[in-house]
Design an enzyme around this catalytic site. Structure first.
Site, PDB file in Angstrom:
ATOM      1  CG  ASP A  11      -1.942  -1.078   1.220  1.00  0.00           C
ATOM      2  OD1 ASP A  11      -2.263  -1.563   0.119  1.00  0.00           O
ATOM      3  OD2 ASP A  11      -2.423  -1.461   2.294  1.00  0.00           O
ATOM      4  CG  ASP A 130     -12.379  -5.390  -3.204  1.00  0.00           C
ATOM      5  OD1 ASP A 130     -11.401  -6.100  -3.519  1.00  0.00           O
ATOM      6  OD2 ASP A 130     -12.290  -4.168  -3.013  1.00  0.00           O
TER       7      ASP A 130
END
Length: 279
Positions: A11, A130
């Protein structure tokens, strides 16, 4: 049989790697280029950067990170986060990344995937899904009014599904969409996606292992590669995602970031279990 891939995910926020849970309580975890070099030396097959501050103003920061990484690291690099236009894809590819990962923009405009694949080639278009388990209660989900075409309506879930299935979630699992995750994966393949990055939002961050049923179902539904994501906590979990879930690659974050296991240890374990990997 093709070798299975091990993919660390980083990230990136404002040009730095961060660690946290659901983007909360973030703390600095170093320079992304140095992290990339470490994973390259460890033998990672690919690397994913997730740009979590991918606003228009900050796009230049990740472009600079990609450019510096591409100069020193030779494994394939995928970048996701905030990709809204074909120009965004072009800029990232020109900076040196090999693939881009697209999620929200695909949900808002499924044919964006067709346009992207037509311009840049399916091989560099990854669709991130997702997925979250649902059953009879989808009353808090939002419908997709733009899916008016008959060609898209078959991915829409009814408000009461009547059976356990998986729906698409957005905003880190906080918002549900009335989209069947399995049918969505197939639709994305039909529209030109070259790969699916599949994250179980039920397992993400739990370290309880991948959702094997979800992973296997989608892996058997599409003919393009599937990356298993969400829940890896042990080397056994990596094995399960690849062998039982039939994924083509296993993505993991914390188990590698916190040095619980090295990429080499993971690959040696997988090889000992009969999984084909590149050592």
């Amino acid at each position: 049989m093709l070798a299975k891939r091990i993919i660390p995910c980083l990230d990136v926020k404002d040009g730095r790697v961060v660690k946290g849970v659901s983007f909360i309580n973030l703390r600095d975890a170093g320079d992304p280029v140095e992290n990339a070099k470490y994973y390259d030396e460890q033998g990672a097959d690919e690397l994913i950067f997730l740009d979590i501050t991918a606003s228009h103003e900050k796009r230049k920061i990740i472009l600079d990170v990609v450019m510096k990484t591409a100069e020193d690291v030779f494994m394939p690099l995928t970048v996701g986060g905030g990709i809204k236009t074909l120009d965004d894809i072009r800029d990232l590819l020109n900076a040196g990344c090999d693939k881009v990962s697209i999620n929200t923009t695909a949900v808002k405009d499924p044919y964006f995937i067709s346009r992207a694949a037509g311009k840049f080639g399916s091989q560099c278009i990854v669709v991130a899904i997702d997925a979250k388990r649902v059953n009879n209660n989808m009353s808090d989900a939002t419908g997709e009014d733009w899916f008016t075409e008959t060609a898209l309506k078959d991915v829409i879930l009814p408000l009461a599904t009547g059976e356990l299935t998986w729906a698409i979630s957005t905003h880190g699992g906080r918002k549900m969409k009335l989209i069947d995750a399995v049918k969505w994966a197939k639709k994305m393949e039909e529209l030109g996606a070259g790969e699916i990055m599949l994250t179980s939002m039920d397992r993400d961050g739990t370290k309880d292992g991948y959702d094997i049923e979800l992973t296997q179902t989608i892996s058997e539904t599409v003919s393009i590669p599937v990356i298993a994501s969400g829940g890896a906590g042990t080397l056994e979990h990596l094995y399960e995602g690849l062998a039982l879930g039939k994924a083509d690659a296993a993505l993991a974050a914390s188990i590698f970031h916190f040095r619980e296991y090295t990429i080499k240890e993971a690959k040696e374990y997988l090889k000992s279990r009969g999984v084909p990997v590149r050592l």
